[in-house]
Design an enzyme around this catalytic site. Structure first.
Site, mmCIF file in Angstrom:
data_model
loop_
_atom_site.group_PDB
_atom_site.id
_atom_site.type_symbol
_atom_site.label_atom_id
_atom_site.label_comp_id
_atom_site.label_asym_id
_atom_site.label_seq_id
_atom_site.Cartn_x
_atom_site.Cartn_y
_atom_site.Cartn_z
ATOM 1 N N HIS A 1 0.867 -1.180 0.000
ATOM 2 C CA HIS A 1 0.000 0.000 0.000
ATOM 3 C C HIS A 1 0.901 1.227 0.000
ATOM 4 O O HIS A 1 1.864 1.283 0.757
ATOM 5 C CB HIS A 1 -0.907 0.000 1.235
ATOM 6 N N ARG B 1 -2.206 1.070 -7.440
ATOM 7 C CA ARG B 1 -1.306 1.072 -6.294
ATOM 8 C C ARG B 1 0.136 0.700 -6.582
ATOM 9 O O ARG B 1 1.050 1.243 -5.978
ATOM 10 C CB ARG B 1 -1.804 0.032 -5.301
ATOM 11 N N ARG C 1 -4.155 -6.039 -7.135
ATOM 12 C CA ARG C 1 -5.559 -5.895 -6.733
ATOM 13 C C ARG C 1 -6.026 -4.452 -6.839
ATOM 14 O O ARG C 1 -5.342 -3.525 -6.406
ATOM 15 C CB ARG C 1 -5.732 -6.351 -5.288
#
Ligand code: FAD
Ligand code: SIN
Length: 560
Positions: free
Chosen positions: A253, A299, A395
């Protein structure tokens, strides 16, 4: 010995929502290694992606997911999740989860009346939808910036009062029971479970065993994940002989709070969705130099840009700045982040937030089909521990809580008519052998630290062949020591978790070394280009080294 129809290992969104549906078809035991609410789910901030806005469409959500997945998502898994999403949101609401309503909604605790909220065609109030990186429309259902806490609260409450469900807190699954080990067919028949409070091991036999053990962020030194995220399900499934896929795709992240006293506090992607800007320490914004989508790029791109900025300048962090927004807006939309940062002396309405990337989400996992079936009969996997094919090489934000709900539902439906009459197999009790109490617990802390540090330094955001080889050698040595300790001393939760993160580390390194290209979350300086021939799942099994699937994809594409 305990017996049940469904043994569920883990009590996050996947495990608990499966338990609630499966309880209609048989007896459920949920084992969870700490208090039942402790899970990644509880800490989820941004929310759950679902197409609920008239300007959005299933096609757009599908496309955004496929783009983030960098050519590796399985189209059927993506279609399924996207189309199921609105119903799964309604299901969560039926369990008592409250999500923020669109502007104009009257909250129960407000005394001053406001205009009624807009309604959807079905007559239910419309939900407030956030925007996040990689999404081409507003579709993130949320409860302020503490969505996971609300979802977990509702599920725990529903499960605690449900008939047919027994939850065993502080019970940690050690290993799966496979009958092949005792001369039977290759079938999973339950698990050995460590009762932490009493220091004893229970044998739990089940008609179906469902792994819902979540992620493995603790395999890295810096992570957004809570302590329970040690990849136990993946490690157990691998030891039992199940196929595991795409472990090289570990998501970092981009924005975890950088503060000496903050262990692992996430600064939600939703801040960037609402306009927050990433800046160097001198205040200059930098994302436009990396991607035209800037702060809203997927991301992997944002995390690599930050990593590059930090390495280039030697800075310990970068800044995330939302001070240009109205303070009232910030406090209303991000109450948790505002309060938490205030606790560290940072007022996010007037000061930029120091942030660094941190390990966040395991995109790979135990191979399953579209019902959550693994490659071992009787063993199912749902949620973050599973590889369903949804996420591919990266993702899309807020697709994970969704995936947990969708595959819990699919698995519960597939297991509705499970055969319950068969006699229980004859399986030995747990044998403590020659084990004695440990007088060397320092081995665990030392190895735990070494493993996580080497994963961070050698197998992080940017990789190389040499670093991966170094990591593999050290992990093998650590595993030898851990195995010796495991067979010599009495079990502890720390020891079991260490053994599991070592297995996960081994699998991440093995898959990363075999993927000789850069794609999505896997970036290596030695193979910096994407190779179209490698747009295939990387699978690994005990005794079978990591290799690309000849047909292209593992698991989901085989499903019904
Ligand atoms: P978890 O919720 O992690 O639950 C796993 C459970 O298994 C836990 O109860 C654990 O104690 C138990 N367990 C593990 N091993 C064992 C064992 N050996 N024996 C017994 N029990 C065991 N995703 C989104 O979609 N939207 C978001 O906004 C979002 N925000 C996030 C923010 C943070 C800080 C984090 C860490 C993650 C976020 N994610 C988000 C990801 C998402 O929260 C997780 O992927 C998801 O909650 C996983 O759900 P799960 O049910 O698979 O696992
Ligand atoms: C976040 O709020 O940024 C986390 C969202 C996610 O991990 O999906």
């Amino acid at each position: 010995m305990l017996t049940c129809d469904f043994l569920v290992i883990g009590s996050g969104i996947a495990g608990l929502s499966f338990a609630l549906e499966a309880a209609a078809h048989g007896e459920v035991i949920v084992v969870t290694k700490r208090a039942r609410e402790e899970s990644n789910t509880k800490y989820a901030q941004g929310g759950i992606a679902a197409v609920l806005d008239k300007d959005d469409s299933f096609e757009k959500h599908v496309n955004d997911t496929l783009v983030a997945g960098a050519g590796m998502s399985h189209p059927r898994a993506v279609e399924l999740c996207v189309r199921e999403a609105p119903d799964r949101i309604r299901m969560l609401q039926s369990y008592g989860a409250h999500f923020d309503l669109a502007q104009g909604a009257a909250h129960a605790d407000e005394s001053s009346p406001r205009p009624p909220p807009p309604s959807s065609p079905s007559g239910t109030p419309e939900l407030d939808l956030h925007l996040e990186g990689g999404h081409s429309a507003r579709r993130i259902v949320h409860t302020g910036d503490m969505t996971g806490r609300e979802v977990e609260r509702a599920l725990v409450l529903a499960v605690s009062s449900a008939k047919n469900i027994r939850v065993l807190d502080e019970h940690m699954a050690i290993d799966l029971i496979t009958l092949a080990k005792y001369g039977g067919p290759e079938v999973c028949a339950g698990a050995y479970v460590f009762d932490v409070a009493h220091g004893k091991v229970e044998k739990v036999l089940a008609r179906a065993t469902v792994l819902a053990t979540g992620g493995a962020g603790k395999v890295y030194l810096y992570t957004t994940n809570p302590d329970v995220a040690t990849g136990d399900g993946v490690a157990m499934a691998f030891r039992a002989g199940a196929e595991v896929a795409n472990m090289e795709f570990y998501q970092f992240h981009p924005t975890c709070l950088f503060h000496p006293q903050a262990k692992n506090f996430l600064i939600s992607e939703a801040l960037r969705g609402e306009g927050a800007i990433l800046r160097r320490l001198d205040g200059t914004p930098f994302m436009k130099e990396y991607d035209p989508r800037m702060e809203l790029a997927p991301r992997d791109i944002v995390a690599r840009a930050i990593d590059h900025e930090m390495k280039r300048s030697g800075a310990e962090h970068v800044l995330l700045d939302i001070t240009h927004k109205d303070p009232a807006f910030i406090k209303e939309h991000f109450p948790g982040i505002h309060a938490q940062c205030m606790g560290y002396g940072i007022d996010i309405t007037t000061q930029p937030i120091p942030v660094v990337p941190a390990a966040h989400y395991l995109c790979g996992g135990i191979t399953t089909d579209l019902d959550g079936r693994t490659t071992i009969p009787g063993l199912w996997a749902i949620g973050e521990c599973a590889h369903t094919g949804l996420h591919g090489a990266n993702r899309l934000a807020s697709n994970s809580l969704l995936e947990g709900m969708v595959f819990a539902h699919m698995a519960a439906q597939a297991l509705a008519s499970i055969e319950r009459a068969k006699p229980w197999p004859d399986v030995p009790d747990w044998d403590v052998g020659e084990a004695v109490p440990s007088d060397e617990a320092v081995v665990i802390t030392q190895n735990w630290d070494e493993l996580r540090r080497l994963m961070w330094n050698y197998v992080g955001i940017v990789r190389s062949d040499k670093r991966l080889r170094r990591a593999a050698r050290r992990i093998a040595l650590l595993q030898e020591e851990i195995a010796e300790y495991y067979w010599t001393y009495f079990l502890t939760r720390d020891l079991l978790e260490l053994r599991n993160i070592a297995t996960v580390a081994q699998l991440v390194v093995e898959c990363a070394a075999a993927r000789r290209e850069s794609r999505g979350l896997h970036f290596t300086i030695d193979h910096a280009e994407t190779d179209p021939k490698m747009a295939r799942d990387m699978v690994v099994k005990r005794g079978v080294p990591a290799h690309l699937v000849p047909g292209g994809s593992a698991g989901a594409e085989r499903g019904p």
